[in-house]
Design a protein around this motif. Sequence first.
Motif, PDB file in Angstrom:
ATOM      1  N   ARG A  65      -6.964  16.831  -1.167  1.00 21.01           N
ATOM      2  CA  ARG A  65      -6.383  15.888  -2.132  1.00 21.01           C
ATOM      3  C   ARG A  65      -6.714  14.437  -1.842  1.00 21.01           C
ATOM      4  NH1 ARG A  65      -2.749  19.948  -1.660  1.00 21.01           N
ATOM      5  NH2 ARG A  65      -2.157  20.930  -3.608  1.00 21.01           N
ATOM      6  N   TYR A  66      -7.351  14.183  -0.728  1.00 25.56           N
ATOM      7  CA  TYR A  66      -7.621  12.816  -0.284  1.00 25.56           C
ATOM      8  C   TYR A  66      -8.359  11.988  -1.339  1.00 25.56           C
ATOM      9  CZ  TYR A  66      -9.835   9.145   2.542  1.00 25.56           C
ATOM     10  OH  TYR A  66     -10.277   7.955   3.026  1.00 25.56           O
ATOM     11  N   GLU A  67      -9.445  12.529  -1.868  1.00 24.02           N
ATOM     12  CA  GLU A  67     -10.247  11.792  -2.848  1.00 24.02           C
ATOM     13  C   GLU A  67      -9.464  11.537  -4.133  1.00 24.02           C
ATOM     14  OE1 GLU A  67     -13.049  10.345  -2.407  1.00 24.02           O
ATOM     15  OE2 GLU A  67     -13.526  11.171  -0.444  1.00 24.02           O
ATOM     16  N   ALA A  68      -8.702  12.531  -4.578  1.00 24.44           N
ATOM     17  CA  ALA A  68      -7.911  12.364  -5.797  1.00 24.44           C
ATOM     18  C   ALA A  68      -6.869  11.267  -5.623  1.00 24.44           C
ATOM     19  CB  ALA A  68      -7.235  13.677  -6.173  1.00 24.44           C
ATOM     20  N   LEU A  69      -6.292  11.199  -4.447  1.00 20.00           N
ATOM     21  CA  LEU A  69      -5.286  10.171  -4.172  1.00 20.00           C
ATOM     22  C   LEU A  69      -5.884   8.776  -4.279  1.00 20.00           C
ATOM     23  CD1 LEU A  69      -2.456   9.328  -3.232  1.00 20.00           C
ATOM     24  CD2 LEU A  69      -3.212   9.728  -0.885  1.00 20.00           C
ATOM     25  N   LEU A  70      -7.047   8.585  -3.680  1.00 21.78           N
ATOM     26  CA  LEU A  70      -7.672   7.270  -3.712  1.00 21.78           C
ATOM     27  C   LEU A  70      -8.279   6.945  -5.073  1.00 21.78           C
ATOM     28  CD1 LEU A  70      -9.366   7.012  -0.214  1.00 21.78           C
ATOM     29  CD2 LEU A  70      -7.239   5.985  -0.995  1.00 21.78           C
ATOM     30  N   ALA A  71      -8.685   7.961  -5.816  1.00 22.46           N
ATOM     31  CA  ALA A  71      -9.339   7.724  -7.104  1.00 22.46           C
ATOM     32  C   ALA A  71      -8.364   7.379  -8.222  1.00 22.46           C
ATOM     33  CB  ALA A  71     -10.154   8.960  -7.497  1.00 22.46           C
TER      34      ALA A  71
ATOM     35  N   GLU B 113      -5.355   1.587   6.227  1.00 20.36           N
ATOM     36  CA  GLU B 113      -5.752   0.283   5.682  1.00 20.36           C
ATOM     37  C   GLU B 113      -5.183   0.095   4.267  1.00 20.36           C
ATOM     38  OE1 GLU B 113      -6.876  -3.380   5.388  1.00 20.36           O
ATOM     39  OE2 GLU B 113      -7.002  -2.220   7.248  1.00 20.36           O
ATOM     40  N   GLU B 114      -5.219   1.144   3.464  1.00 16.00           N
ATOM     41  CA  GLU B 114      -4.612   1.077   2.124  1.00 16.00           C
ATOM     42  C   GLU B 114      -3.118   0.790   2.224  1.00 16.00           C
ATOM     43  OE1 GLU B 114      -5.757   1.573  -1.135  1.00 16.00           O
ATOM     44  OE2 GLU B 114      -7.799   1.478  -0.363  1.00 16.00           O
ATOM     45  N   ILE B 115      -2.474   1.427   3.185  1.00 10.26           N
ATOM     46  CA  ILE B 115      -1.027   1.255   3.364  1.00 10.26           C
ATOM     47  C   ILE B 115      -0.709  -0.157   3.831  1.00 10.26           C
ATOM     48  CG2 ILE B 115       0.952   2.022   4.748  1.00 10.26           C
ATOM     49  CD1 ILE B 115      -0.629   4.846   4.684  1.00 10.26           C
ATOM     50  N   ARG B 116      -1.521  -0.691   4.727  1.00 13.49           N
ATOM     51  CA  ARG B 116      -1.313  -2.075   5.178  1.00 13.49           C
ATOM     52  C   ARG B 116      -1.370  -3.040   3.996  1.00 13.49           C
ATOM     53  NH1 ARG B 116      -3.339  -0.492  10.327  1.00 13.49           N
ATOM     54  NH2 ARG B 116      -5.498  -0.324   9.645  1.00 13.49           N
ATOM     55  N   ARG B 117      -2.332  -2.814   3.114  1.00 16.53           N
ATOM     56  CA  ARG B 117      -2.444  -3.683   1.931  1.00 16.53           C
ATOM     57  C   ARG B 117      -1.219  -3.536   1.033  1.00 16.53           C
ATOM     58  NH1 ARG B 117      -8.118  -2.622   2.270  1.00 16.53           N
ATOM     59  NH2 ARG B 117      -7.981  -0.807   0.902  1.00 16.53           N
ATOM     60  N   ALA B 118      -0.779  -2.312   0.829  1.00 14.60           N
ATOM     61  CA  ALA B 118       0.390  -2.081  -0.023  1.00 14.60           C
ATOM     62  C   ALA B 118       1.638  -2.750   0.558  1.00 14.60           C
ATOM     63  CB  ALA B 118       0.627  -0.583  -0.193  1.00 14.60           C
ATOM     64  N   ALA B 119       1.787  -2.688   1.881  1.00  5.34           N
ATOM     65  CA  ALA B 119       2.979  -3.249   2.536  1.00  5.34           C
ATOM     66  C   ALA B 119       3.014  -4.770   2.489  1.00  5.34           C
ATOM     67  CB  ALA B 119       3.051  -2.764   3.979  1.00  5.34           C
ATOM     68  N   GLU B 120       1.901  -5.386   2.113  1.00  8.71           N
ATOM     69  CA  GLU B 120       1.885  -6.842   1.980  1.00  8.71           C
ATOM     70  C   GLU B 120       2.672  -7.308   0.753  1.00  8.71           C
ATOM     71  OE1 GLU B 120      -2.246  -7.865   1.945  1.00  8.71           O
ATOM     72  OE2 GLU B 120      -2.491  -7.465   4.095  1.00  8.71           O
TER      73      GLU B 120
END
Length: 199
Positions: free
Chosen positions: A56-62, A98-105
Amino acid sequence: MEAEACRWQGQLSDAARAARTAAGVLVPGTASWYRSFESAVTTESRLDDFDGAVRRYEALLAATPAADAAGARAIALCATARVLFQGGRYDLAEQLMEEIRRAAEEPERVGPRALAEAQRLRGARARHVGDVAGDLRWYAASLRAFEEAGDARQACNARVSVGFAWFEVGALDTAREELERARRDSAPLWLQTVDSRAR
């Protein structure tokens, strides 16, 4: 809703089936799709299926997140990264970090529960790389954050992780106290998965 209820009651096969069904019919990028996604990945991992997160990794990021889905997306990212760490896919998990770090900003967009999940993920990461101090620090932080967010179920779950972290540093009495409290706190909520983990 069905998947979530089954998951907390320990009916993992039913929970996984319901979550997969929901994730397959909901519109990708919506808050409900991310919640189903998170439930599927988490439940499958409890059935020792860590490949679900890889699949599911790709679907999550896409997926393009809807305007009201920032918090649900962050929680799904955290859950998927946690399962990837468990499954030994540190490379993919670190990319999600890294995606999570950006979201937490943007804490006002993702909300307190997502921030608590991000702290729990840091604890999981520390545990998987052998950082015992970080393990305890971040799981304790996630417990406080879940309590502050008013999420009693996840607070019980986080307390079990704190208990395990105390075991890792050799504080056996404190560990037992945390695990016993997790069991006491989870009993009126019928959280059988928490009770099983804390035994």
